[in-house]
Every structure is written in C-alpha cells, then in structure tokens.
Design a protein around this motif. Structure first.
Motif, mmCIF file in Angstrom:
data_model
loop_
_atom_site.group_PDB
_atom_site.id
_atom_site.type_symbol
_atom_site.label_atom_id
_atom_site.label_comp_id
_atom_site.label_asym_id
_atom_site.label_seq_id
_atom_site.Cartn_x
_atom_site.Cartn_y
_atom_site.Cartn_z
ATOM 1 N N ASP A 202 8.452 -123.313 -53.453
ATOM 2 C CA ASP A 202 7.314 -124.013 -53.101
ATOM 3 C C ASP A 202 5.648 -123.211 -53.644
ATOM 4 O OD1 ASP A 202 5.191 -125.410 -52.603
ATOM 5 O OD2 ASP A 202 5.513 -125.134 -49.858
ATOM 6 N N THR A 203 5.440 -124.227 -54.785
ATOM 7 C CA THR A 203 4.489 -123.185 -55.896
ATOM 8 C C THR A 203 3.211 -124.196 -55.230
ATOM 9 O OG1 THR A 203 5.087 -124.712 -57.387
ATOM 10 C CG2 THR A 203 5.911 -122.520 -57.020
ATOM 11 N N MET A 204 3.296 -124.491 -54.204
ATOM 12 C CA MET A 204 1.316 -124.999 -53.631
ATOM 13 C C MET A 204 0.600 -123.830 -53.111
ATOM 14 S SD MET A 204 1.858 -128.139 -50.731
ATOM 15 C CE MET A 204 3.098 -128.345 -50.195
ATOM 16 N N ILE A 205 -0.955 -124.370 -53.679
ATOM 17 C CA ILE A 205 -2.076 -123.614 -53.897
ATOM 18 C C ILE A 205 -2.403 -124.177 -52.968
ATOM 19 C CG2 ILE A 205 -3.270 -122.314 -54.768
ATOM 20 C CD1 ILE A 205 -1.021 -121.521 -57.109
ATOM 21 N N GLN A 206 -3.847 -123.824 -51.845
ATOM 22 C CA GLN A 206 -4.640 -124.743 -51.945
ATOM 23 C C GLN A 206 -5.989 -123.978 -52.160
ATOM 24 O OE1 GLN A 206 -3.825 -124.973 -47.265
ATOM 25 N NE2 GLN A 206 -2.481 -123.468 -47.322
ATOM 26 N N ARG A 207 -6.986 -124.047 -53.179
ATOM 27 C CA ARG A 207 -8.034 -123.995 -53.891
ATOM 28 C C ARG A 207 -9.268 -123.775 -52.277
ATOM 29 N NH1 ARG A 207 -6.758 -121.694 -58.427
ATOM 30 N NH2 ARG A 207 -4.732 -122.148 -59.038
ATOM 31 N N LEU A 208 -10.236 -122.882 -52.463
ATOM 32 C CA LEU A 208 -11.514 -123.358 -51.694
ATOM 33 C C LEU A 208 -12.037 -122.355 -52.202
ATOM 34 C CD1 LEU A 208 -9.154 -123.244 -49.071
ATOM 35 C CD2 LEU A 208 -11.333 -123.515 -47.782
ATOM 36 N N SER A 209 -13.494 -123.276 -52.192
ATOM 37 C CA SER A 209 -14.999 -122.831 -53.301
ATOM 38 C C SER A 209 -15.922 -122.575 -52.775
ATOM 39 C CB SER A 209 -14.733 -123.217 -55.319
ATOM 40 O OG SER A 209 -13.892 -123.678 -55.321
ATOM 41 N N LEU B 77 -9.745 -118.713 -52.867
ATOM 42 C CA LEU B 77 -10.760 -118.507 -52.387
ATOM 43 C C LEU B 77 -12.088 -117.847 -53.918
ATOM 44 C CD1 LEU B 77 -9.106 -118.359 -49.683
ATOM 45 C CD2 LEU B 77 -11.253 -117.544 -48.316
ATOM 46 N N ASN B 78 -11.909 -118.770 -54.262
ATOM 47 C CA ASN B 78 -13.684 -118.221 -54.895
ATOM 48 C C ASN B 78 -12.583 -117.559 -56.286
ATOM 49 O OD1 ASN B 78 -15.144 -119.575 -53.814
ATOM 50 N ND2 ASN B 78 -17.079 -117.576 -53.673
ATOM 51 N N GLY B 79 -11.298 -117.954 -56.376
ATOM 52 C CA GLY B 79 -10.420 -116.876 -57.326
ATOM 53 C C GLY B 79 -9.709 -115.636 -56.205
ATOM 54 N N ILE B 80 -10.359 -115.405 -56.041
ATOM 55 C CA ILE B 80 -9.498 -114.466 -54.959
ATOM 56 C C ILE B 80 -8.245 -115.487 -54.029
ATOM 57 C CG2 ILE B 80 -9.463 -112.325 -53.933
ATOM 58 C CD1 ILE B 80 -11.450 -112.189 -55.957
ATOM 59 N N HIS B 81 -6.607 -114.642 -54.836
ATOM 60 C CA HIS B 81 -5.983 -115.113 -54.573
ATOM 61 C C HIS B 81 -5.503 -114.495 -53.159
ATOM 62 C CE1 HIS B 81 -3.896 -117.819 -57.462
ATOM 63 N NE2 HIS B 81 -5.276 -117.255 -58.300
ATOM 64 N N PHE B 82 -4.218 -114.856 -52.510
ATOM 65 C CA PHE B 82 -4.378 -114.199 -50.640
ATOM 66 C C PHE B 82 -2.756 -115.545 -50.735
ATOM 67 C CE2 PHE B 82 -8.920 -114.404 -50.567
ATOM 68 C CZ PHE B 82 -9.140 -113.294 -49.833
ATOM 69 N N ILE B 83 -2.250 -114.149 -50.874
ATOM 70 C CA ILE B 83 -0.611 -114.955 -50.806
ATOM 71 C C ILE B 83 -0.211 -113.994 -49.757
ATOM 72 C CG2 ILE B 83 1.775 -114.674 -51.746
ATOM 73 C CD1 ILE B 83 0.340 -113.893 -54.697
ATOM 74 N N GLU C 183 -3.553 -116.540 -63.854
ATOM 75 C CA GLU C 183 -4.584 -117.359 -64.033
ATOM 76 C C GLU C 183 -5.625 -116.253 -63.686
ATOM 77 O OE1 GLU C 183 -4.584 -119.713 -60.451
ATOM 78 O OE2 GLU C 183 -6.696 -119.421 -59.784
ATOM 79 N N ASN C 184 -5.798 -114.787 -63.384
ATOM 80 C CA ASN C 184 -6.564 -113.748 -63.468
ATOM 81 C C ASN C 184 -5.829 -112.178 -63.637
ATOM 82 O OD1 ASN C 184 -8.745 -112.095 -63.138
ATOM 83 N ND2 ASN C 184 -10.361 -113.501 -62.750
ATOM 84 N N SER C 185 -5.695 -111.424 -64.772
ATOM 85 C CA SER C 185 -4.709 -110.232 -64.629
ATOM 86 C C SER C 185 -5.354 -109.486 -63.565
ATOM 87 C CB SER C 185 -4.051 -109.824 -65.529
ATOM 88 O OG SER C 185 -5.373 -109.820 -66.340
ATOM 89 N N SER C 186 -7.532 -109.005 -63.582
ATOM 90 C CA SER C 186 -7.781 -108.131 -63.190
ATOM 91 C C SER C 186 -8.789 -108.542 -61.706
ATOM 92 C CB SER C 186 -9.464 -108.188 -64.090
ATOM 93 O OG SER C 186 -9.817 -109.167 -63.795
ATOM 94 N N ASN C 187 -8.490 -110.144 -61.301
ATOM 95 C CA ASN C 187 -8.872 -109.416 -59.941
ATOM 96 C C ASN C 187 -7.583 -109.047 -58.772
ATOM 97 O OD1 ASN C 187 -11.502 -111.063 -59.562
ATOM 98 N ND2 ASN C 187 -10.561 -113.065 -59.430
ATOM 99 N N PRO C 188 -7.854 -108.629 -57.384
ATOM 100 C CA PRO C 188 -7.138 -108.143 -56.644
ATOM 101 C C PRO C 188 -6.455 -108.779 -55.997
ATOM 102 C CG PRO C 188 -9.974 -108.299 -56.239
ATOM 103 C CD PRO C 188 -9.876 -108.642 -57.500
ATOM 104 N N ASN D 93 -16.588 -109.832 -59.564
ATOM 105 C CA ASN D 93 -16.319 -108.382 -59.576
ATOM 106 C C ASN D 93 -15.133 -108.071 -58.869
ATOM 107 O OD1 ASN D 93 -17.355 -107.161 -57.456
ATOM 108 N ND2 ASN D 93 -19.098 -106.897 -58.681
ATOM 109 N N GLY D 94 -14.377 -108.644 -57.962
ATOM 110 C CA GLY D 94 -13.420 -107.795 -57.937
ATOM 111 C C GLY D 94 -13.222 -107.228 -56.945
ATOM 112 N N LYS D 95 -14.739 -106.847 -56.171
ATOM 113 C CA LYS D 95 -15.279 -104.816 -55.745
ATOM 114 C C LYS D 95 -14.601 -105.602 -53.902
ATOM 115 C CE LYS D 95 -18.566 -101.702 -54.326
ATOM 116 N NZ LYS D 95 -19.684 -101.840 -53.907
#
Length: 483
Positions: free
Chosen positions: A46-53, A174-180, A209-214, A337-339
């Motif tokens: 299942d590859t569903m992703i929920q995005r919140l901005s 959330l704003n580009g930060i992935h939570f799995i 999607e973004n290799s530098s974000n946590p 900045n991913g801090k």
C-alpha cells in the motif's frame, strides 16, 4: 517554542508521481482511501501517503508510548494490578498538554492498550472525547502503530481499525517532512514480510522526494545494538528491519516496548541512523532477573538492583513510584532546513528534563551521539562539597538513610552502598536513583530504609553514585551506632 496556531490551509493532496520511480505510486487521504499499490515480489505494498501543509515552518510533534490501558478486571492477570492502572490518567495529562501546545501530530508508539480488547479501546476513545470532544474538533493527525500488546486478542487488527479509525501502517508528510509508522504483526513483536516491504518501499519514496530531509520512522520494537537501552527486548525480525533502515542515515527511529527510563544516555544513540527510546506513560520496567528459587535476583545476570531485600524491595512493585512514570518526547522540527530539537518531557509535572538534543544534517551522517562518542565525553557524577548522610532509627533493626542526590550535570542511574557491620561483615546494596526513573534533574534527597541493623554497635556506611555510562563519583562515608 511559540508559533501561530492558525492554519491558512491544511490540504491533503492526491498525487501520482511518475518521475521519481518507474512504477507509480499515489498519495491519498484516509477519507476516500484511493487504492494504489507497489508490487515487491509477491507482496503488494500500500503506497498511500497523506500530505498536510501549514503556512509556517516550525512543527511540533508529541511522542508517547506504552500506556497499556487496562481491560476489564476479569481479563487482568494478578501481575498487572498496581502497574497498568495509571496509564489512562497519564495519557489524559499528556493529551491535554499536546492540545494546549497545538501539536501538529501526536505519535503513540504502540502498547497503548494492555490486551487489545474492546474495553481498553473504549478507554482510549473516552479519553480522546474528554480532550477533543465527541466531534474530535481540531484533533491532530495520529500515528499509532500497533505494538505487541494490541495483538493480545482475537481479530486484533480489525478490532484496532474499527475502534481507533486508524490504519496499522501510515505515511504522513508534514511540510515536506516524512513520518512513517509501521505496526508489529503479532503478540511477540514480530514483523511480517508485508510489514518489512512496506517500510522498505516507503523509505524509498521518501528519499526519492527529498534525500536531505530527516525521515521519522515510528515502530514499537527496539534494536539490540551498541548497548541501546532496552534494546535487548528486540524483535525476532530486528536484523531484517535494521538492514532496511541502515541505508538511511537521515532516519530518526522511535521505538517503545521496553518501558525503560529515557534519562539514560543510552536511550538516544546513533550508529547507522538515530535510535530513540520513547519510554512509556504507564509504568517503568527494568532488568529484574530472578534466580532459580524465584525469589532472589540472579547475580550472574543483568540487574538494576543488588540485595534489594535489605532496603525493603522484594518485587518490582515495591519500587518507589514505579507507576508514576509518565515520560515521552517533545519534537520540534524546522521544516525548511530539517533541523530537529528533541526534549524529554514529564507529563505529570508538566516539565522538560535533561538537555535538549539537536539533530542537523543527518543525511551526511552528522552523528555526535554514537556510543564511542558518549563514552569519550562521559563525566563522573559529583556529590557537592559538604554533602552529608543522615541516619536515623526507624524501628528495631531498621534505619532510614538519606542524602543529597549527586549532581555534576550528569544523570545518576545507580547508587551503591556498602555497609560494614560491627563484627566486620560487609554487605552491598545497589539501587536505582529516583531521579533517573522519574526524570528529576533538580536537587532532591534520596532515601532508603536499611532493614538489617539488628546487631548492636558501630556501623560504617560508604556510598557512591554511578552514571548510565558507568562513571563513578567519589565515596562519601557515615558511621553510626545502633544501641
């Protein structure tokens, strides 16, 4: 960290991305459940992703675990009485705090119920109704992966989904930060091939999607690597899971299960990625390994106590305020900045404890909390100058011993006390610091009642403090006479 709590927009977007990977995936909301999947061998993921901005860069996430809401009394074992009964109260205080802080997400890292029965989930829903109302107004998104205790009932996954309204495995952005979030698969804390495939594929999607974000990964079971505190209680599939995660230094992996106090320096370790013990909000656990007689501790196995009967502790339930344990993490993320800043929290006293931990540039393996680094930088605890030990008789054969807790900007895990008797006999007692398991980083007095002073004459007491990294303080002494 104060921030504007008004959302200009909160959107959940459906996106199908073809450019990032040869096989497409869809981002979907929980409301319609748009079906999409990726086939890994014979497994469809299942590859569903929920995005919140949000219209601000600073995010706040509250992280708790292991409340173990009790089921009906008839389903409780005697060993549970006195240890799982405060979980609901602690959960309520934590959720009220998260609401007051305006949490953008709440993580509940498994074992929120003790047996997976409907009665325990009824408690869960009743408490959420108390905080957010039956309409659940302004409730933040939850990531709640099933732990092993959620499986202690028939039809466990369907019961979980029906009574929580959540999916066992989830992926938010959330704003580009992935939570799995990845659930266990059984009551032993195992992970099926399907769950491992889910983790592997969703990590791939996050990095594309973004290799530098946590990347925040939440799952119940710890890893037994580099003396990670509580890691010995790992999953049978821990190697397979670790091998998936170790390719991604930007992963911050939160795990529960052990109920071990989070004040330990080893509760937060970095090796191939970052590992964080989420503690618990029900009661704390510890190494308590009995010998074959079923009564005394086995000196050949790890134990937090030595000769605890001498200070009136015959079972774990005798430990002072064991069920007052109510700890988790506040996580602040700068989504530009991913801090990340992580802060230990006590949700009963509503106070942070310990130093904030800052994570930056994890994708570059910018690690400053590896086990070797912690040992290299370790300091010894210190008894302040003039610290004295007070001894007073409680009753015949028993004395109360109190002293100012050791400090020195180092958390103390144990105290070791040696008693020299009038006839020259020596006995040692090791016990856990109350500040260690209750998160007290302020001045306080330790006290124990020593129950083996029946012999008349002069006793000499020696005392030292030991940190979670094994560093020892100097010794303080006290002589006293029993008449």
């Amino acid at each position: 960290m104060m921030k504007d709590r008004f959302y200009r927009y909160v959107v959940i977007i459906y996106i199908t991305i073809f450019a990032f990977c040869p096989d497409s995936y869809a981002a979907a909301s929980t409301s319609t459940g748009l079906a999409s999947g990726h086939k890994a061998g014979d497994i469809v993921v299942d590859t569903m992703i929920q995005r919140l901005s949000f219209d601000r860069k600073d995010l706040f996430v509250g992280i708790i675990s292991d409340a173990q809401f009790a089921e009906e009394d008839k389903l409780l074992s005697p060993g549970h009485f006195g240890c799982v009964m405060k979980g609901p109260r602690h959960f309520l205080s934590a959720m009220k705090y998260f609401k007051q802080k305006g949490a953008d997400m709440v993580v509940m890292n498994g074992d929120m119920v003790n047996g997976g029965h409907e009665s325990a989930y009824n408690t869960y829903n009743m408490l959420l109704d108390e905080v957010y109302g039956k309409e659940r107004k302004d409730i933040p998104p939850f990531i709640y992966p099933m732990g092993n205790h959620e499986y202690y009932c028939p039809d466990s996954e369907n019961t979980f989904k029906r009574l929580t309204g959540l999916k066992p495995d989830t992926h938010y952005v959330l704003n580009g930060i992935h939570f799995i979030g990845v659930s266990c698969s059984d009551g032993l804390g195992g992970y099926s091939n399907e769950r491992l495939a889910y983790l592997k594929r969703h990590l791939e999607l996050a990095v594309m999607e973004n290799s530098s974000n946590p990347i925040i990964v939440i799952s119940h079971m710890p890893f037994d690597v580099d003396e990670f505190y509580g890691g010995k209680y790992c999953s049978a599939q821990s190697k397979e899971m670790y091998d998936i995660l170790k390719k991604y230094p930007q992963v911050v992996y939160f795990c529960g299960h052990s109920h071990f106090p989070i004040f330990s320096e080893k509760s937060f370790l970095q090796r191939d990625f970052t590992m964080v013990n989420t503690g618990g909000i029900g009661y704390f656990d510890l190494d308590w390994n009995l010998s074959s007689d079923g009564k005394t501790l086995d000196a050949g196995k790890p134990n937090e106590y030595l000769n605890p009967h001498l200070i009136g502790i015959y079972d774990q339930q005798d430990i002072y305020q064991r069920d007052a344990f109510n700890q988790g993490w506040d996580m602040y993320i700068d989504s530009q900045n991913g801090k990340i800043v992580l802060q230990r929290m006590d949700y009963t006293l509503m106070r942070p404890f310990g130093k904030p931990i800052v994570l930056e540039n994890l994708y570059k393996k910018n690690f400053n909390r590896t086990l070797n680094r912690l040992y290299q930088q370790a300091k010894s605890p210190v008894f302040e100058k003039g610290t004295s030990v007070s001894v007073k008789t409680v009753n015949e054969g028993s004395v109360e011993i109190s002293f100012d807790a050791a400090a020195g900007d180092v958390e103390v895990q144990h105290y070791v006390m040696e008693m020299v008797y009038p006839d020259g006999e020596r006995k040692k007692v090791k016990f856990m610091s109350r500040g260690f398991y209750l998160g007290w980083d302020f001045p306080y007095k330790e006290f124990v009642v020593y129950n083996d002073c029946k012999e008349k004459g002069e006793y000499v007491l020696s005392l030292k403090a030991i940190s979670s990294l094994g560093k020892e303080s100097g010794i303080i002494k006290k002589s006293f006479v029993v008449r």
